[in-house]
Design an enzyme around this catalytic site. Structure first.
Site, mmCIF file in Angstrom:
data_model
loop_
_atom_site.group_PDB
_atom_site.id
_atom_site.type_symbol
_atom_site.label_atom_id
_atom_site.label_comp_id
_atom_site.label_asym_id
_atom_site.label_seq_id
_atom_site.Cartn_x
_atom_site.Cartn_y
_atom_site.Cartn_z
ATOM 1 N N ASP A 56 0.846 -1.205 0.000
ATOM 2 C CA ASP A 56 0.000 0.000 0.000
ATOM 3 C C ASP A 56 0.880 1.254 0.000
ATOM 4 O OD1 ASP A 56 0.846 -0.161 2.609
ATOM 5 O OD2 ASP A 56 -1.167 -0.119 3.503
ATOM 6 N N SER A 57 2.219 1.063 -0.018
ATOM 7 C CA SER A 57 3.127 2.191 -0.281
ATOM 8 C C SER A 57 2.796 2.804 -1.636
ATOM 9 C CB SER A 57 4.585 1.719 -0.259
ATOM 10 O OG SER A 57 4.769 0.589 -1.089
ATOM 11 N N ASP A 95 -0.981 -6.298 -0.235
ATOM 12 C CA ASP A 95 -1.315 -5.658 1.041
ATOM 13 C C ASP A 95 -2.824 -5.529 1.238
ATOM 14 O OD1 ASP A 95 0.536 -4.914 2.953
ATOM 15 O OD2 ASP A 95 1.190 -3.126 1.869
ATOM 16 N N GLU A 193 9.216 -3.876 10.440
ATOM 17 C CA GLU A 193 9.625 -2.589 9.850
ATOM 18 C C GLU A 193 10.156 -1.654 10.938
ATOM 19 O OE1 GLU A 193 6.840 -0.778 7.157
ATOM 20 O OE2 GLU A 193 8.029 1.067 7.023
#
Ligand code: KIV
Length: 276
Positions: A56-57, A95, A193
């Protein structure tokens, strides 16, 4: 079905969850990247990337938003379908966007869309202990799941920015317990992350499933980065863990090959890409 999965005649068979588990057990680093379209998917696959994430970046690098929050299930389905067409060997993960997995049946419906319409082989969702029930529900329906811990970009407004997670001993312990509970619930991969090296290494050693890191140091089973960051397309300030692999390479394919080689040879990440 089986001939399709095995892609007869290919020099290397397509990556699947068993391949990834074996890579962890053999100490063979897993090279992962994001991709958002068919042209880049072809290059990323040709470079030898093991796992490709339609992250979803894309809300930031494709759509120009400041966060991933505006991304919808339709957006991920669209981009995942285009990436799926470009891949031959790499394992495709998509995602689950913000608020698309708040309830078990909603999560299942959306995961099914990502797999049936988007061609994904696994879905990724952000969350710790709070997502154990959702992961259990998906796993019970044979949906492969990657659980994303540490910095959860979908929670950026709640956290108050993109910050390293797990520095305090109690938070590090919470992360380890959450990772174990998610694995027990059926998660097939854990992604960490922005986590201190030592914490990420402890989680990696405690789990049987592969642990993929982004800003989580060298002690994990694999690395992932955002495609546009490593190709020097992203403008402005990039996170500490990003390395420009385009530098010194005369084509995007060579830059991607250089990234995969660096992950495999464990020359990335270097100390300047890590958190303590
Ligand atoms: O959305 C994304 O690209 C991700 C990676 C940063 C891991 O979640």
């Amino acid at each position: 079905m089986y001939t399709q999965l095995e892609q007869r005649g290919m020099p290397e068979p397509p990556v699947n969850v068993s391949t990834l588990r074996k890579m962890k057990n053999d100490g063979d680093p897993i090279a992962c990247l994001t991709a958002y379209d068919a042209s880049f998917a072809v290059l990323v696959d040709a470079a030898g990337t093991d796992l490709v994430l339609v992250g979803d970046s894309l809300g930031m690098v494709i759509q120009g938003h400041d966060t991933t929050v505006p991304v919808t299930v339709d957006d991920i389905v669209y981009h995942s379908r285009t990436v799926a067409r470009g891949l031959r060997r790499a394992f495709l993960v998509a995602d689950m966007p913000f608020m698309s997995y708040t309830k078990p049946d909603q999560a299942l419906d959306n995961a099914v869309r990502l797999m049936q319409e988007g061609g994904a082989m696994m879905v990724k969702l952000e969350g710790g202990d709070d997502q154990v029930g959702i992961v259990e529900h998906l796993a019970r329906h044979d949906i492969p799941v990657c659980a994303h811990l540490g910095l959860k970009p979908q929670s950026v407004h709640k956290i108050g920015g993109f910050k390293v997670q797990g520095r305090e001993p109690d938070k590090a312990r919470e992360m380890l317990v959450a990772a174990q509970r998610l694995q027990d619930a059926g998660a097939d991969i854990v992604l960490l992350e922005c986590v201190p090296n030592e914490v990420a290494e402890r989680v990696t050693q405690a789990l049987d499933v592969p642990v993929i890191g982004i800003g989580a140091g060298p002690g994990v089973d694999g690395q992932i980065l955002v495609l546009y960051d490593i190709l020097d397309i992203t403008q402005g300030r990039t996170p500490r863990f990003v390395k420009n692999f385009q530098e010194g390479c005369d084509s995007p394919l060579k830059a991607l090959q250089s990234y995969v080689r660096a992950v495999k040879e464990r020359t990335y990440p270097e100390p300047e890409h890590c958190f303590s």
